[in-house]
Design an enzyme around this catalytic site. Sequence first.
Site, PDB file in Angstrom:
ATOM      1  N   ASP A   1       0.130  -7.505   1.290  1.00  0.00           N
ATOM      2  CA  ASP A   1       0.589  -6.140   1.548  1.00  0.00           C
ATOM      3  C   ASP A   1       2.113  -6.070   1.644  1.00  0.00           C
ATOM      4  O   ASP A   1       2.657  -5.414   2.527  1.00  0.00           O
ATOM      5  CB  ASP A   1      -0.050  -5.565   2.815  1.00  0.00           C
ATOM      6  CG  ASP A   1       0.069  -4.043   2.883  1.00  0.00           C
ATOM      7  OD1 ASP A   1       0.248  -3.420   1.827  1.00  0.00           O
ATOM      8  OD2 ASP A   1       0.000  -3.486   4.001  1.00  0.00           O
TER       9      ASP A   1
ATOM     10  N   HIS B   1       0.817  -1.220   0.000  1.00  0.00           N
ATOM     11  CA  HIS B   1       0.000   0.000   0.000  1.00  0.00           C
ATOM     12  C   HIS B   1       0.852   1.272   0.000  1.00  0.00           C
ATOM     13  O   HIS B   1       0.331   2.364  -0.206  1.00  0.00           O
ATOM     14  CB  HIS B   1      -0.981   0.005   1.183  1.00  0.00           C
ATOM     15  CG  HIS B   1      -0.371   0.290   2.532  1.00  0.00           C
ATOM     16  ND1 HIS B   1       0.015  -0.696   3.401  1.00  0.00           N
ATOM     17  CD2 HIS B   1      -0.109   1.462   3.158  1.00  0.00           C
ATOM     18  CE1 HIS B   1       0.483  -0.165   4.518  1.00  0.00           C
ATOM     19  NE2 HIS B   1       0.423   1.153   4.389  1.00  0.00           N
TER      20      HIS B   1
ATOM     21  N   SER C   1       4.597   2.412   8.120  1.00  0.00           N
ATOM     22  CA  SER C   1       4.290   1.259   7.270  1.00  0.00           C
ATOM     23  C   SER C   1       5.478   0.888   6.404  1.00  0.00           C
ATOM     24  O   SER C   1       6.061   1.731   5.723  1.00  0.00           O
ATOM     25  CB  SER C   1       3.087   1.572   6.374  1.00  0.00           C
ATOM     26  OG  SER C   1       1.922   1.723   7.137  1.00  0.00           O
TER      27      SER C   1
END
Length: 458
Positions: free
Chosen positions: A130, A100, A206
Amino acid sequence: MRYIALILALVAAPLSAQQVPQSSAEMQLSFVPVVKQAAPAVVNIYAKFMREVQSTPLQSDPFFERFFQNPSATPKPRVQNSLGSGVILSADGIVVSNYHVVGMATDIRVVLNDRREFTARVLLGDEQSDLAILKIDAPDPLPFLRLRDSDSVEVGELALAIGNPFGVGQTVSSGIVSGLARSGGSGGRGHGYFIQTDAPINPGNSGGALVDVAGQLIGVNTSILTRSGGSNGIGFAIPADLVAAFVAQSQEGHEGFGRPWAGINGQPLDTDMAATLGFDRSGGIIISGLHPVSPFLEAGLAVGDVILTVGGQSVNTPSEMIYRMSVAGLGAQADVLFSRQGKEQQVQVALIAAPDDPSRDQLTLPEKSLFPGLTLARINPAVLSELNLPLEAKGVAVIEVGNFAVRAGLRVGDVLMSLNGVTLSHPDQAAQVLSGEVRRIEMSVQRGAQRISMRFRG
């Protein structure tokens, strides 16, 4: 935090991971040696995307969208930016991050801890897990982190989260490993198997590193569980073993992650279900359905069997099972322990990709069709896997939705079961019914567990 005092006896070489501080000198230790070792291998990532957006925000509003339904309107492309982190895994520039953060990006810049900046390209990406593997080309060898065996990680271990939260620059936060084998709890991203930590993880973290006190990578930070948008101490990291499987496939030249296919429907065997079915204990996955070409069926398993372990590791959810299969890798044989009528048995299951057979015969409807641009495919195991469809799905699957079909309410992953009373089994049948000569359509659609009837005029 009170456990900070423990720190860091664990960093001292003579001490094992199970010891507590034995002197005041040991209690004065800090995370500094670990951070100095690990931080240079954690990078900041800046990505640019081209997003198609409507000319007015009211077109995406649940109420006002009905007044802006112009099928011929073309969304305008706009540049959007993404900020995240990554981890260098090899001296020659292999980097891991979250899908993402970099998936579908048109421009990716990687900034090292020493402020050097490189352009990166995506070698392999997978939205479901992901994860994305990147490559940067540097003139000199780069600092990197070594991967730790995920099965050796224990609840209660100290851990550091390193990343670039909110774009303020590289930051380190501390915590412990709060839980293992967390499935589907990551706020909707990367459905699977996670390491849980209370080390604060915030937007921008992230793709960053979760490391142990030896400076080894135990996971890639992916998301948090929150209601306010801030970190509440419930963060999730993708285990290093899965990262290793991604790196291996990227080095083999794959652009997408090849995930072994189980071809089963199953659910956790909880206490209530175990009592109802007469099992003497809970745990494992009870099989409720098997595809005719499932490798588990080929190995001899049947509906009602309870899968206990895969590759010698306990599995209690379908996500855990798929994780174990993914780590073992395509082409391998997995030892599967299962229970049938109270008796345990062990078999070997071939880890195969979902067969793309029979041919999907994918086609895109032409301009003269009622839904130009609508792309359909015949359902086979590969299509079932790619779109996460029920094993029993029958009809033709929607692969892409054109402007007209999306206005009619269709979505990617819908299964067209019938059109104007014609039961569908092949895209050619749908193309014939949706020819430009037809002006009234009655459509039966399966969307997940729902069946929807649609009626409209062309």
